[in-house]
Design a protein around this motif. Structure first.
Motif: not given
Length: 319
Positions: A239-241, A244-252, A226-237
């Motif tokens: 940024g310096p600011d 991204d809530v939209g990216v997070l909301a799509a995940e379990p 699960l941490d490996t999957v989360a690392d990918v999502i972290f990279t996608r979501a």
């Protein structure tokens, strides 16, 4: 001729060292108890065959009368069992969390500074750790127990019982030191060891400690996946600011909260609890325009313009 218990401990150390990048200097934490003395002998035996210099590190917590002699005796015992050198280090036991926690933190501080330090935690210690996590509702990370390799710490004996290390000391003709604190019922872990686990073994017809250790190993594998999957999502979501809530909301939820945990820790949040994490998660999963979530260290997690951010507050709530 090597007895079966000594051979078992040596096999455990050999198997562990074959799976990790071991430095030339191999350090072993030695308390004088059966677990650490059996480990020291095995580390010396296996390490010398692999070309390692084996060094025993003995921590004197200074919490009991005569602790300096106990530490010196432990160093001498480790040397007699074959380590190349033994060093006694004095620990400064201070801090919050009770005497057990303070001593543990002080011990780890005293042992730090090496690439690899072998610790004598056994299968029984792992079972106790899982039960502690279960009783505290600490979540899957706590139930996953101690990791065999958590640099710089190495735990070769997590599949070896305490009975085996005691038998190994008997075969080696060594009399281990029994810490009086290990018989003090005021310590939670002692009561688990002397009351709870024996009762569970009796009620469930044995094998409980081994079953708890297997459960920890299974949960550890699940967590790593699960941490490996989360690392990918972290990279996608990320940024310096913020995130991204939209990216997070799509995940379990299990993945999303892992992303949030990593982000909050990286943002400087300390002493992060499950309650904190779930409150921040509600900014994603149950957004109703609510205000921010206050976090330890005068920090606040907020949602705005589709992103989560952590900001520093000059004062704590209520001031």
């Amino acid at each position: 001729m090597t007895g079966p218990a000594v051979a078992a401990v040596r096999r455990a150390v050999r198997a562990f060292l074959e799976t990790v990048p071991a430095p030339r200097e191999l350090c072993v934490a030695v308390s004088g108890g059966a677990d650490s003395l059996a480990l020291a002998e095995a580390a010396a035996h296996v390490g010398h065959h692999r070309g390692h210099v084996v060094r025993a590190l003995v921590v004197d917590h200074g919490l009991q009368e005569g602790s300096a002699k106990v530490a010196a005796d432990a160093a001498a015992a480790a040397t007699a069992l074959g380590v190349d050198e033994a060093e006694v280090r004095r620990a400064d036991v201070t801090g919050t969390g009770g005497p057990e926690a303070a001593a543990r933190k002080a011990r780890y501080r005293a042992l730090a500074g090496h690439d690899l330090v072998l610790l004598g935690h056994t299968l029984d210690d792992q079972a106790e750790t899982v039960l502690l996590g279960l009783g505290r509702g600490s979540g899957p990370r706590s139930l996953a127990g101690m990791r065999p390799h958590d640099p710089p710490w190495g735990r070769p004996l997590l599949a070896t019982t305490r009975a085996t290390t005691r038998a190994a000391c008997a075969e080696l003709g060594v009399e281990p030191w029994d810490d009086p604190h290990n018989a003090e019922p005021r310590f939670t872990r002692v009561r688990l060891r002397t009351e709870v686990l024996p009762l569970l073994e009796d009620v469930l017809n044995g094998g409980v400690a081994a079953a708890l250790a297997r459960t920890a190993a299974q949960l550890r594998e699940d967590n790593e996946a699960l941490d490996t999957v989360a690392d990918v999502i972290f990279t996608r979501a990320g940024g310096p600011d913020g995130l991204d809530v939209g990216v997070l909301a799509a995940e379990p939820p299990a993945v999303r909260r892992r992303v949030l945990r990593r982000w909050l820790l990286a943002s400087g949040v300390r002493e992060l609890t499950d309650a904190h994490l779930r409150a921040v998660d509600e900014l994603v999963a149950r957004w109703r325009g609510q205000g921010g979530v206050w976090l330890p260290g005068n920090l606040e997690a907020r949602r705005g313009r589709g992103r989560l951010c952590v900001i520093s507050q000059p004062t704590t709530r209520g001031e």
